[in-house]
Design an enzyme around this catalytic site. Structure first.
Site, PDB file in Angstrom:
ATOM      1  N   TYR A  51       0.810  -1.217   0.000  1.00 19.63           N
ATOM      2  CA  TYR A  51       0.000   0.000   0.000  1.00 19.63           C
ATOM      3  C   TYR A  51       0.851   1.277   0.000  1.00 19.63           C
ATOM      4  CZ  TYR A  51      -4.349  -2.593   0.616  1.00 19.63           C
ATOM      5  OH  TYR A  51      -5.432  -3.406   0.427  1.00 19.63           O
ATOM      6  N   ASN A 122     -13.181  -4.417   2.637  1.00 18.23           N
ATOM      7  CA  ASN A 122     -13.881  -4.767   1.399  1.00 18.23           C
ATOM      8  C   ASN A 122     -13.492  -6.134   0.820  1.00 18.23           C
ATOM      9  OD1 ASN A 122     -11.392  -3.968   0.531  1.00 18.23           O
ATOM     10  ND2 ASN A 122     -12.076  -2.054  -0.403  1.00 18.23           N
ATOM     11  N   HIS A 125      -8.673  -7.768  -2.433  1.00 17.74           N
ATOM     12  CA  HIS A 125      -7.843  -6.824  -3.186  1.00 17.74           C
ATOM     13  C   HIS A 125      -7.749  -7.314  -4.622  1.00 17.74           C
ATOM     14  CE1 HIS A 125      -4.528  -4.324  -4.529  1.00 17.74           C
ATOM     15  NE2 HIS A 125      -4.034  -5.416  -5.080  1.00 17.74           N
TER      16      HIS A 125
HETATM   17  P1  IDP Z   1      -8.594  -0.377  -4.155  1.00 17.92           P
HETATM   18  O1  IDP Z   1      -8.397  -1.458  -3.117  1.00 17.92           O
HETATM   19  O2  IDP Z   1      -9.994  -0.379  -4.694  1.00 17.92           O
HETATM   20  O3  IDP Z   1      -7.542  -0.404  -5.247  1.00 17.92           O
HETATM   21  P2  IDP Z   1      -7.171   1.874  -2.979  1.00 17.92           P
HETATM   22  O4  IDP Z   1      -7.494   3.321  -3.181  1.00 17.92           O
HETATM   23  O5  IDP Z   1      -5.938   1.327  -3.608  1.00 17.92           O
HETATM   24  O6  IDP Z   1      -8.455   1.035  -3.420  1.00 17.92           O
HETATM   25  O7  IDP Z   1      -7.109   1.657  -1.417  1.00 17.92           O
HETATM   26  C1  IDP Z   1      -6.613   0.457  -0.859  1.00 17.92           C
HETATM   27  C2  IDP Z   1      -7.513   0.036   0.282  1.00 17.92           C
HETATM   28  O8  IDP Z   1      -7.463   1.033   1.338  1.00 17.92           O
HETATM   29  C3  IDP Z   1      -8.986  -0.058  -0.061  1.00 17.92           C
HETATM   30  O9  IDP Z   1      -9.331  -1.291  -0.688  1.00 17.92           O
HETATM   31  C4  IDP Z   1      -9.638   0.095   1.304  1.00 17.92           C
HETATM   32  O10 IDP Z   1      -9.535  -1.098   2.070  1.00 17.92           O
HETATM   33  C5  IDP Z   1      -8.751   1.145   1.937  1.00 17.92           C
HETATM   34  N1  IDP Z   1      -9.225   2.525   1.698  1.00 17.92           N
HETATM   35  C6  IDP Z   1      -9.030   3.253   0.553  1.00 17.92           C
HETATM   36  N2  IDP Z   1      -9.553   4.483   0.671  1.00 17.92           N
HETATM   37  C7  IDP Z   1     -10.079   4.540   1.918  1.00 17.92           C
HETATM   38  C8  IDP Z   1     -10.759   5.591   2.641  1.00 17.92           C
HETATM   39  O11 IDP Z   1     -10.982   6.712   2.158  1.00 17.92           O
HETATM   40  N3  IDP Z   1     -11.161   5.277   3.910  1.00 17.92           N
HETATM   41  C9  IDP Z   1     -10.932   4.056   4.476  1.00 17.92           C
HETATM   42  N4  IDP Z   1     -10.299   3.061   3.843  1.00 17.92           N
HETATM   43  C10 IDP Z   1      -9.872   3.291   2.576  1.00 17.92           C
HETATM   44 MG    MG Z   2      -5.496   0.003  -5.218  1.00 17.26          MG
END
Ligand code: IDP
Ligand code: MG
Length: 148
Positions: A51, A122, A125
Site C-alpha cells: 500500500y 472490502n 484486493h
Molecule cells: P482499491 O483497493 O480499490 O484499489 P485503494 O485506493 O488502492 O483502493 O485503497 C486500498 C484500500 O485502502 C482499499 O481497498 C480500502 O480497504 C482502503 N481505503 C481506501 N480508501 C479509503 C478511505 O478513504 N477510507 C478508508 N479506507 C480506505
Molecule cells: Mg489500489
C-alpha cells in the site's frame, strides 16, 4: 489485446468471515483463469510495500493494522491471467467503497466500513492497473511460483 495478469488477495476480513471460497467461486464463474496461488505470511513491511501509494493518507496506519491483524497472519494470494483480466476482475470485485459498490459485486455484497477505524473492509484486493499488477505480483510471489 494483450494477455494480462492481475493479483487478487483475500483480505483478512474476507478470510475471517469465511468468504474465501465465495470469492474464488465468483471469479471462477466469471471465467477467469487462475495461474498461481500462494499462502503468504503478511508482515507489516509487506503490507506497507503493498500500500505504498497510500502512505500519506490519514488512514494508512489503520489500514496496515487491518491488513496485519496478528503476527503470523497468512493471506491467500492468487494470480489470474487473461485478456483484459485487470479491469474485468475489478468489475466483479466492485468499487473500493463497499457502500458505493454495485450491490451485486463482491465488495457491494459483503464489504463494510468499520465504525471503529473507518477502514473500508472490502473483502478482496484486486490490482487496479497494469503497473500496479506487475509491482504487486512481484511483491507477493517468487519468480519460480509463476509460469512463464
Ligand atoms: P482499491 O483497493 O480499490 O484499489 P485503494 O485506493 O488502492 O483502493 O485503497 C486500498 C484500500 O485502502 C482499499 O481497498 C480500502 O480497504 C482502503 N481505503 C481506501 N480508501 C479509503 C478511505 O478513504 N477510507 C478508508 N479506507 C480506505
Ligand atoms: Mg489500489
Amino acid at each position: 489485446m494483450a494477455i494480462e495478469r492481475t493479483l487478487v488477495l483475500i483480505k483478512p476480513d474476507g478470510q475471517k468471515r469465511k468468504l474465501t471460497g465465495l470469492v474464488i467461486d465468483r471469479l471462477d464463474h466469471a471465467g477467469f483463469e487462475m495461474i498461481a496461488t500462494r499462502i503468504v505470511p503478511v508482515t507489516r513491511k509487506l503490507a506497507e510495500a503493498h500500500y505504498e501509494a497510500l502512505k500519506d493518507k490519514p488512514f494508512f496506519q489503520n489500514l496496515i493494522n487491518f491488513f496485519v491483524p496478528t503476527k503470523n497472519f497468512k493471506i491467500l494470494a492468487i494470480v489470474y491471467q487473461g485478456e483484459n483480466v485487470i479491469s474485468e476482475v475489478r468489475k466483479v470485485v466492485g468499487a473500493t467503497n463497499p457502500e458505493a459498490a454495485d450491490p451485486s459485486s463482491i465488495r457491494g455484497s459483503f464489504g463494510r466500513i468499520s465504525s471503529v477505524t473507518g477502514i473500508m473492509e472490502n473483502v478482496v484486493h484486486a490490482s487496479a492497473n497494469a503497473e500496479d499488477a506487475e509491482r504487486e505480483i512481484a511483491l507477493w510471489f517468487r519468480k519460480e511460483d509463476l509460469p512463464e
